[in-house]
Design a protein around this motif. Sequence first.
Motif, PDB file in Angstrom:
ATOM      1  N   ALA A 232       0.822  -1.206   0.000  1.00  0.00           N
ATOM      2  CA  ALA A 232       0.000   0.000   0.000  1.00  0.00           C
ATOM      3  C   ALA A 232       0.857   1.257   0.000  1.00  0.00           C
ATOM      4  N   LEU A 233       1.938   1.247   0.792  1.00  0.00           N
ATOM      5  CA  LEU A 233       2.811   2.420   0.832  1.00  0.00           C
ATOM      6  C   LEU A 233       3.541   2.616  -0.493  1.00  0.00           C
ATOM      7  N   ARG A 234       3.825   1.518  -1.170  1.00  0.00           N
ATOM      8  CA  ARG A 234       4.535   1.615  -2.446  1.00  0.00           C
ATOM      9  C   ARG A 234       3.602   1.970  -3.607  1.00  0.00           C
ATOM     10  N   SER A 235       2.387   1.382  -3.581  1.00  0.00           N
ATOM     11  CA  SER A 235       1.543   1.436  -4.786  1.00  0.00           C
ATOM     12  C   SER A 235       0.178   2.056  -4.580  1.00  0.00           C
ATOM     13  N   GLY A 236      -0.181   2.416  -3.354  1.00  0.00           N
ATOM     14  CA  GLY A 236      -1.492   3.018  -3.127  1.00  0.00           C
ATOM     15  C   GLY A 236      -2.618   2.077  -3.500  1.00  0.00           C
ATOM     16  N   ASP A 237      -3.650   2.604  -4.177  1.00  0.00           N
ATOM     17  CA  ASP A 237      -4.827   1.797  -4.514  1.00  0.00           C
ATOM     18  C   ASP A 237      -4.502   0.641  -5.447  1.00  0.00           C
ATOM     19  N   ALA A 238      -3.418   0.727  -6.183  1.00  0.00           N
ATOM     20  CA  ALA A 238      -3.046  -0.374  -7.073  1.00  0.00           C
ATOM     21  C   ALA A 238      -2.745  -1.648  -6.293  1.00  0.00           C
ATOM     22  N   ALA A 239      -2.525  -1.529  -4.985  1.00  0.00           N
ATOM     23  CA  ALA A 239      -2.227  -2.700  -4.159  1.00  0.00           C
ATOM     24  C   ALA A 239      -3.488  -3.407  -3.671  1.00  0.00           C
ATOM     25  N   LEU A 240      -4.678  -2.874  -3.981  1.00  0.00           N
ATOM     26  CA  LEU A 240      -5.914  -3.494  -3.511  1.00  0.00           C
ATOM     27  C   LEU A 240      -6.064  -4.905  -4.062  1.00  0.00           C
ATOM     28  N   THR A 241      -6.384  -5.842  -3.175  1.00  0.00           N
ATOM     29  CA  THR A 241      -6.684  -7.218  -3.563  1.00  0.00           C
ATOM     30  C   THR A 241      -7.911  -7.663  -2.786  1.00  0.00           C
ATOM     31  N   GLY A 242      -8.350  -8.899  -2.989  1.00  0.00           N
ATOM     32  CA  GLY A 242      -9.439  -9.442  -2.203  1.00  0.00           C
ATOM     33  C   GLY A 242     -10.769  -9.412  -2.926  1.00  0.00           C
ATOM     34  N   PRO A 243     -11.808  -9.946  -2.290  1.00  0.00           N
ATOM     35  CA  PRO A 243     -13.101 -10.130  -2.953  1.00  0.00           C
ATOM     36  C   PRO A 243     -13.796  -8.834  -3.349  1.00  0.00           C
ATOM     37  N   VAL A 244     -13.618  -7.763  -2.583  1.00  0.00           N
ATOM     38  CA  VAL A 244     -14.277  -6.510  -2.949  1.00  0.00           C
ATOM     39  C   VAL A 244     -13.664  -5.957  -4.227  1.00  0.00           C
ATOM     40  N   ALA A 245     -12.345  -5.891  -4.278  1.00  0.00           N
ATOM     41  CA  ALA A 245     -11.684  -5.370  -5.473  1.00  0.00           C
ATOM     42  C   ALA A 245     -11.949  -6.252  -6.693  1.00  0.00           C
ATOM     43  N   ARG A 280     -13.099   3.018  -4.261  1.00  0.00           N
ATOM     44  CA  ARG A 280     -11.735   3.287  -4.710  1.00  0.00           C
ATOM     45  C   ARG A 280     -11.316   2.313  -5.812  1.00  0.00           C
ATOM     46  N   ALA A 281     -11.740   1.058  -5.688  1.00  0.00           N
ATOM     47  CA  ALA A 281     -11.406   0.078  -6.721  1.00  0.00           C
ATOM     48  C   ALA A 281     -12.086   0.432  -8.041  1.00  0.00           C
ATOM     49  N   LEU A 282     -13.321   0.917  -7.981  1.00  0.00           N
ATOM     50  CA  LEU A 282     -14.012   1.367  -9.195  1.00  0.00           C
ATOM     51  C   LEU A 282     -13.290   2.557  -9.811  1.00  0.00           C
ATOM     52  N   ALA A 283     -12.952   3.523  -8.979  1.00  0.00           N
ATOM     53  CA  ALA A 283     -12.327   4.749  -9.474  1.00  0.00           C
ATOM     54  C   ALA A 283     -10.986   4.480 -10.132  1.00  0.00           C
ATOM     55  N   HIS A 284     -10.297   3.440  -9.685  1.00  0.00           N
ATOM     56  CA  HIS A 284      -8.969   3.145 -10.224  1.00  0.00           C
ATOM     57  C   HIS A 284      -8.983   1.992 -11.224  1.00  0.00           C
ATOM     58  N   GLY A 285     -10.176   1.601 -11.673  1.00  0.00           N
ATOM     59  CA  GLY A 285     -10.277   0.602 -12.724  1.00  0.00           C
ATOM     60  C   GLY A 285      -9.979  -0.818 -12.299  1.00  0.00           C
ATOM     61  N   LEU A 286      -9.932  -1.082 -11.018  1.00  0.00           N
ATOM     62  CA  LEU A 286      -9.658  -2.436 -10.538  1.00  0.00           C
ATOM     63  C   LEU A 286     -10.924  -3.279 -10.471  1.00  0.00           C
ATOM     64  N   LEU A 287     -12.033  -2.659 -10.095  1.00  0.00           N
ATOM     65  CA  LEU A 287     -13.322  -3.337  -9.999  1.00  0.00           C
ATOM     66  C   LEU A 287     -14.098  -3.075 -11.284  1.00  0.00           C
ATOM     67  N   LYS A 288     -14.470  -4.158 -11.979  1.00  0.00           N
ATOM     68  CA  LYS A 288     -15.188  -4.014 -13.233  1.00  0.00           C
ATOM     69  C   LYS A 288     -16.604  -3.513 -12.974  1.00  0.00           C
ATOM     70  N   LEU A 296     -22.430  -3.994  -4.717  1.00  0.00           N
ATOM     71  CA  LEU A 296     -22.993  -2.864  -3.988  1.00  0.00           C
ATOM     72  C   LEU A 296     -24.356  -3.211  -3.404  1.00  0.00           C
ATOM     73  N   ASP A 297     -25.105  -4.107  -4.068  1.00  0.00           N
ATOM     74  CA  ASP A 297     -26.362  -4.579  -3.489  1.00  0.00           C
ATOM     75  C   ASP A 297     -26.118  -5.317  -2.178  1.00  0.00           C
ATOM     76  N   VAL A 298     -25.084  -6.166  -2.177  1.00  0.00           N
ATOM     77  CA  VAL A 298     -24.731  -6.891  -0.952  1.00  0.00           C
ATOM     78  C   VAL A 298     -24.373  -5.912   0.158  1.00  0.00           C
ATOM     79  N   LEU A 299     -23.560  -4.934  -0.188  1.00  0.00           N
ATOM     80  CA  LEU A 299     -23.101  -3.980   0.825  1.00  0.00           C
ATOM     81  C   LEU A 299     -24.224  -3.072   1.302  1.00  0.00           C
ATOM     82  N   ALA A 300     -25.283  -2.967   0.495  1.00  0.00           N
ATOM     83  CA  ALA A 300     -26.443  -2.184   0.912  1.00  0.00           C
ATOM     84  C   ALA A 300     -27.419  -3.008   1.729  1.00  0.00           C
TER      85      ALA A 300
END
Length: 317
Positions: A232-245, A280-288, A296-300
């Motif tokens: 995260a310190l090296r790459s910021g949002d590009a380091a996002l992994t996991g089911p949400v991303a 953040r994943a959407l904004a950075h093109g990681l989440l399709k 987002l339905d689940v999170l709502a």
Amino acid sequence: MNPTAQEPFDPRDRPARLTVGVVGAGRVGPALAASLRLAGHRPVAVSGVSDASVRRAAALLPDIPIVTPAEVLARADLVLLTVPDDALPGLVEGLAETGAVRPGQLLVHTSGRYGAKVLDPALRAGALPLALHPAMTFTGTSVDVQRLAGCSFGVTAPEELRLAAEALVIEMGGEPEWIAEESRPLYHAALALGANHLVTLVAQSMELLRTAGVEAPDRMLGPLLGAALDNALRSGDAALTGPVARGDAGTVAAHVAELRAHAPGAVAGYLAMARTTADRALAHGLLKPELAEDLLDVLAGSDTLGDARGDGAGGTR
């Protein structure tokens, strides 16, 4: 030797040594005073009320007398005001009103929230105001002095005192980072968001792992969290992994269902962080985008949660 080469800064080369006092012997003050002592300054007085404060002062500043705040100011050229944020304005006003502040005295607070203006009552009494906030979490033990090496300090002071403020930080082994007066609250919020909430998240994660049967959650999390932080310190949002991303709505639904069953107090935090991660994943093109709707339905709080309870959904979509 090249005469134009800049030699490393050695605080012992500074001719004038200061007497140092601490008002508020919490976790921060004694450690900073101890680091200043290593730089050649001389702690002379500490104020502390609780038994824990007295023990900390005795451990980090042995043989330094415990006196009243007014007496600390009477004895010291440099006074560290290391009290809780909410107590700082009243303390400064009280010291100024009672005449405890001396002209030319360096008055340093370590609050992240406040800049130098909170010291205005002391400034009017002739003091030299400095805000030096170490961006570090403190334990109240001698390890804190070692951790100050390379620690960034948020520095705010009148322009004419900038060099003095930066010199003190360097003498404590830190790295000065200039913060504008009006930016102090945002600066402090950023640090709290990262450091304070990190402790809460890690503690919750360890509790859940124990509930899941993991015998050494700290050993399991150490390498994982260390790598995540480094990435995260090296790459910021590009380091996002996991089911949400990834947009794995079924896995996220299963997570929420399990948390509701076993740790309902963790649900709100999980959902809030997952929503932020998704944004953040959407904004950075990681989440399709085509995967984001179900997620987002689940999170709502949609009916997907019920599906997860029934089939243990957890695979990749």
